[in-house]
Write a protein that holds these residues in place. Structure first.
Motif, PDB file in Angstrom:
ATOM      1  N   GLY A 173       0.831  -1.208   0.000  1.00 49.75           N
ATOM      2  CA  GLY A 173       0.000   0.000   0.000  1.00 49.75           C
ATOM      3  C   GLY A 173       0.865   1.257   0.000  1.00 49.75           C
ATOM      4  O   GLY A 173       0.623   2.202  -0.764  1.00 49.75           O
ATOM      5  N   VAL A 201       0.636  -0.103   8.136  1.00 48.70           N
ATOM      6  CA  VAL A 201       0.742   0.945   7.107  1.00 48.70           C
ATOM      7  C   VAL A 201       1.229   2.238   7.753  1.00 48.70           C
ATOM      8  O   VAL A 201       2.124   2.910   7.240  1.00 48.70           O
ATOM      9  CB  VAL A 201      -0.613   1.177   6.393  1.00 48.70           C
ATOM     10  CG1 VAL A 201      -0.504   2.313   5.394  1.00 48.70           C
ATOM     11  CG2 VAL A 201      -1.079  -0.082   5.693  1.00 48.70           C
ATOM     12  N   THR A 249      -3.418  10.225   0.787  1.00 45.85           N
ATOM     13  CA  THR A 249      -3.686   8.788   0.890  1.00 45.85           C
ATOM     14  C   THR A 249      -4.688   8.557   2.021  1.00 45.85           C
ATOM     15  O   THR A 249      -4.544   9.160   3.087  1.00 45.85           O
ATOM     16  CB  THR A 249      -2.389   8.021   1.216  1.00 45.85           C
ATOM     17  OG1 THR A 249      -1.418   8.339   0.228  1.00 45.85           O
ATOM     18  CG2 THR A 249      -2.598   6.519   1.246  1.00 45.85           C
ATOM     19  N   VAL A 251      -6.196   5.442   4.268  1.00 45.44           N
ATOM     20  CA  VAL A 251      -6.086   4.012   4.587  1.00 45.44           C
ATOM     21  C   VAL A 251      -7.298   3.632   5.417  1.00 45.44           C
ATOM     22  O   VAL A 251      -7.537   4.220   6.478  1.00 45.44           O
ATOM     23  CB  VAL A 251      -4.792   3.732   5.395  1.00 45.44           C
ATOM     24  CG1 VAL A 251      -4.659   2.250   5.690  1.00 45.44           C
ATOM     25  CG2 VAL A 251      -3.580   4.246   4.639  1.00 45.44           C
ATOM     26  N   VAL A 281      -6.389   3.148   0.132  1.00 42.29           N
ATOM     27  CA  VAL A 281      -5.922   1.794   0.432  1.00 42.29           C
ATOM     28  C   VAL A 281      -6.987   1.192   1.330  1.00 42.29           C
ATOM     29  O   VAL A 281      -7.067   1.508   2.515  1.00 42.29           O
ATOM     30  CB  VAL A 281      -4.542   1.820   1.137  1.00 42.29           C
ATOM     31  CG1 VAL A 281      -4.089   0.414   1.481  1.00 42.29           C
ATOM     32  CG2 VAL A 281      -3.513   2.512   0.255  1.00 42.29           C
ATOM     33  N   TYR A 302      -7.340   0.870  -4.243  1.00 42.56           N
ATOM     34  CA  TYR A 302      -6.794  -0.486  -4.107  1.00 42.56           C
ATOM     35  C   TYR A 302      -7.435  -1.169  -2.915  1.00 42.56           C
ATOM     36  O   TYR A 302      -7.373  -0.665  -1.790  1.00 42.56           O
ATOM     37  CB  TYR A 302      -5.267  -0.435  -3.936  1.00 42.56           C
ATOM     38  CG  TYR A 302      -4.562  -0.272  -5.268  1.00 42.56           C
ATOM     39  CD1 TYR A 302      -4.046  -1.365  -5.930  1.00 42.56           C
ATOM     40  CD2 TYR A 302      -4.451   0.980  -5.867  1.00 42.56           C
ATOM     41  CE1 TYR A 302      -3.437  -1.229  -7.170  1.00 42.56           C
ATOM     42  CE2 TYR A 302      -3.840   1.129  -7.102  1.00 42.56           C
ATOM     43  CZ  TYR A 302      -3.334   0.018  -7.750  1.00 42.56           C
ATOM     44  OH  TYR A 302      -2.741   0.152  -8.968  1.00 42.56           O
ATOM     45  N   LEU A 307      -4.158  -5.723  -3.271  1.00 43.49           N
ATOM     46  CA  LEU A 307      -2.855  -5.670  -2.609  1.00 43.49           C
ATOM     47  C   LEU A 307      -2.289  -7.080  -2.429  1.00 43.49           C
ATOM     48  O   LEU A 307      -1.102  -7.311  -2.619  1.00 43.49           O
ATOM     49  CB  LEU A 307      -2.964  -4.961  -1.256  1.00 43.49           C
ATOM     50  CG  LEU A 307      -3.353  -3.486  -1.357  1.00 43.49           C
ATOM     51  CD1 LEU A 307      -3.675  -2.921   0.011  1.00 43.49           C
ATOM     52  CD2 LEU A 307      -2.226  -2.681  -1.985  1.00 43.49           C
TER      53      LEU A 307
END
Lengths: 428, 277
Positions: A173, A201, A249, A251, A281, A302, A307
């Motif tokens: 990621g 992450v 980003t 997550v 992510v 994603y 992943l």
């Protein structure tokens, strides 16, 4: 000059046992000193990581055989960690000489790691070697062996692709974020929810110097806890839609049966952020981000399956590198053996010379005592002639054996010399 | 002088080709293995190729007494040199070697094309003065920079497509990041636009001195104004983020199609006095 290795790793022993036989820095130093003071080994090194504990050693000249030394090391290991030897023995592997060297080189190359090609092991070997050198545990053999291992590790990572490409979902990621944004130092990330992969992450993002990190959670209290732990800002869960405006980003690992990020919310956010690229992510199962989000301009989505697929591809790519790595390892094993044979040849010749000298001395003393008519001058001449003869028919040809280019033959020659002249008697 | 210069030039041409090919090899190996050594080798060979190429151009310039523009051989060679030089500048400025493998094939192709055309026997051209030489050199530099931005934008589009479709092969991990590609492409367009503007100014001054008027209504003049406008549009649109990303890169690719049109169609068939640029 033999090398003995005993140890256990993630393949041979369960984690409970590995924990019991692991060494702290102090314990490694103590064990190493005890092994030498008890005369079990003359050179020692302890390599202990979360996946392996290994004892490398060179038995002293007086040791009966390498196998007995290995036995003594096993007994020591059991006593040191207060484990029944029978429990330990089933999980231990033992390697001698060439095999021990190959094992260490493969470990350094990352071939023996739980995650193929991982880079941390090289740092751990360097550290274990530094500690052993600091307290004088190593000698010429282990010094050479570990320096070579570090070289193998470096070459393998520089010349093959065994260490490139992410091998965990979390790292994949973060690597994806780097493919889009480049350096993450001037970028920001928002973490939704708190799964264990999400935490990994965050650790990777922190390592890469992410400039701003925000945490949002349904439970405000949990969000505050996480924010403190990560050194992040708390983002209000109710204001999630507007929070999508600033990060590069996002997550997500929220336990939710419905997506928590809708397409409409992302479309509004993208308009507010002038279509600046945004990476999702999504680690949630079921998915946290509505799949329609992927169609929006400059949005990259994603999911956990994507992943995993990347990790799988990368794993295959790394596995494809194994043959190249094995070739490099073999090259260095041979190089080490050749060095070892050179050193041994020197030792064998020195031993042969001193042995023949002693034999000649005893022989002359015995025979010349029956020849009183010889003057001291004659006796000296006879001794000199015998020296010359020994030099010509035995020692010079023996020295020639050292220069044989084929390593296998060289080693065989040395063994033959040992057997023929009964050098180092008592050894196998 | 010219008789002596020619064999020397042939050697230089050979050395240039070898250096550029070696440089390409270095960049490709760098992309495949990620070993810095190969990348450095690529850069060093590119520098040596540029040096040899420069000497070859110099030989030619000396015999023609001006920048080599009056035949296809010279003008393409100059274009290849400026393309390579602009790329080197960009590589050093952005400290990124991963697109070298994509730019060098263009450099080699243009340079080889230049060599495959018959070089005109260099004869001192009518004294045109430094204004015309500067006009041509700066314009060629502008086009070289645009060619570079085209390559970068094309890579962007490919990589963006792979990332969005989540079909990641092994190459994605080796390319520069999307944002780096876009930054590099923008710098390249800025260099191109600036040199084209200054180059055009020199051209206008020169034509005014010769014919007493700035604008002649030549098709080349018209297409150049269009090119200036579309690249200025690219930069202006890129200021607002909504046009950044794939759209900007697609625009950059389209703009370069116009450049190619100007280069191939307008020069060769429509323009009255722009032969090769």
């Amino acid at each position: 000059m033999e090398i003995v290795l005993i140890g256990l790793n993630h393949r041979t022993a369960p984690v409970e046992l590995r924990e019991r036989v692991s060494f702290t820095q102090e314990a490694a130093k103590l064990a190493s000193e005890q092994l030498r003071s008890q005369g079990v080994l003359s050179e020692t090194l302890v390599l202990s990581t979360c996946n392996r504990s290994e004892l490398y050693g060179v038995p002293p000249e007086s040791a009966a055989s390498a196998k007995e030394s290995a036995g003594a090391m096993e007994l020591f290991l059991a006593t040191f960690h207060q484990i029944e030897p029978a429990v330990l023995n089933d999980s231990l592997y033992r390697h001698y000489d060439r095999e021990a060297v190959r094992h260490l080189f493969r470990v350094a190359a990352g071939l023996d790691s739980m995650m193929l090609g991982e880079a941390e092991i090289l740092g751990q070997i360097r550290e274990a070697y530094r500690i052993a050198v600091d307290h004088g545990g190593t000698g010429p053999v282990l010094n050479r062996m570990f320096q070579s291992a570090l070289e193998v590790g470096k070459r393998v990572r520089a010349e093959t692709q065994i260490s490139t490409r992410p091998m965990s979902v979390a790292f994949a990621g973060v690597k994806l974020a780097e493919r889009i944004f480049g350096s993450l130092r001037s970028h920001s990330a928002l973490i939704l929810g708190a799964g264990s992969t999400g935490e990994q992450v965050v650790a990777h993002l922190r390592d890469r110097g992410i400039s701003r990190l925000g945490v949002a959670n349904r439970s405000r209290q949990r969000a505050v806890e996480l924010a403190e732990r990560f050194g992040a800002d708390v983002v209000d869960w109710e204001a999630l839609d507007s929070a999508l405006i600033w990060p590069d980003t996002v997550v997500c690992s929220v336990a939710s049966s419905e997506p928590v990020v809708s397409r409409a919310a992302v479309r509004r956010a993208m308009a507010a952020r002038s279509n600046r690229s945004l990476l999702f992510v999504d680690l949630g199962v079921p998915r946290n981000v509505s799949p329609g989000v992927a169609d929006l301009y400059n949005v990259y989505l994603y999911g956990v399956d994507d992943l995993k697929e990347i990790v799988e591809q990368n794993k295959r790519a790394r596995e494809a590198e194994i043959p190249k790595v094995e070739v490099l390892v073999e090259e260095h094993v041979t190089k080490f053996e050749s060095w070892q044979a050179g050193v041994e040849a020197g030792a064998v010749l020195r031993e042969l010379r001193s042995r023949l000298g002693a034999e000649r001395e005893a022989f002359l003393r015995e025979r010349l005592s029956d020849m009183p008519h010889l003057s001291p001058d004659d006796k000296r001449r006879i001794a000199a002639l015998m020296d010359e003869l020994l030099e010509r028919v035995l020692l010079e040809p023996a020295a020639q054996l050292k220069t044989v280019p084929d390593l296998r033959r060289k080693v065989q020659n040395l063994e033959a010399l040992r057997d023929l002249f009964r050098l180092d008697q008592g050894k196998p | 002088m010219s008789r002596l210069a020619f064999p020397m030039r042939n050697h230089l041409v050979l050395l240039t080709i070898v250096s550029y090919a070696g440089s390409l090899g270095g960049y490709v190996a760098f992309l495949a293995t990620a070993r810095r050594l190969f990348g450095r080798l690529g850069t060093l060979l590119l520098i040596s190729g540029l040096a040899c190429h420069y000497l070859a151009l110099l030989e030619r310039s000396r015999s023609a007494h001006t920048v080599p523009y009056d035949d296809l051989n010279g003008s393409l060679s100059l274009f290849a040199w400026l393309l390579a030089a602009t790329y080197l500048g960009l590589e050093l400025f952005h400290r990124d070697r991963s697109v070298g493998a994509f730019v060098l094939p263009f450099v080699i192709a243009v340079f080889s094309l230049a060599q495959s055309t018959q070089a005109a026997v260099p004869a001192p051209s009518p004294a045109q003065g430094p204004l015309l030489a500067l006009h041509i050199t700066l314009n060629v530099l502008g086009y070289a920079a645009f060619a570079l931005s085209f390559v970068l934008s094309a890579i962007y589009l490919v990589q963006n497509g792979l990332l969005r479709s989540r079909r990641l092969g092994s190459i994605v991990w080796r390319f520069p990041a999307l944002e780096s590609l876009e930054r590099m492409s923008r710098s390249s367009v800025i260099v191109g636009l600036a040199s084209l503007l200054v180059g055009i100014t020199f051209g206008l001054l020169w034509v005014n001195r010769i014919w007493g008027r700035y604008w002649n209504g030549d098709p080349k003049e018209i297409i150049t104004v269009v090119i200036l406008a579309v690249y200025a549009g690219y930069l202006w649109l890129g200021r607002t983020r909504s046009w950044r990303g794939a759209r900007a890169s697609a625009l950059c690719v389209f703009n370069f199609v116009l450049v190619l049109f100007s280069y191939c169609v307008v020069n060769l068939y429509l323009s009255n006095f722009h032969r090769f640029f």
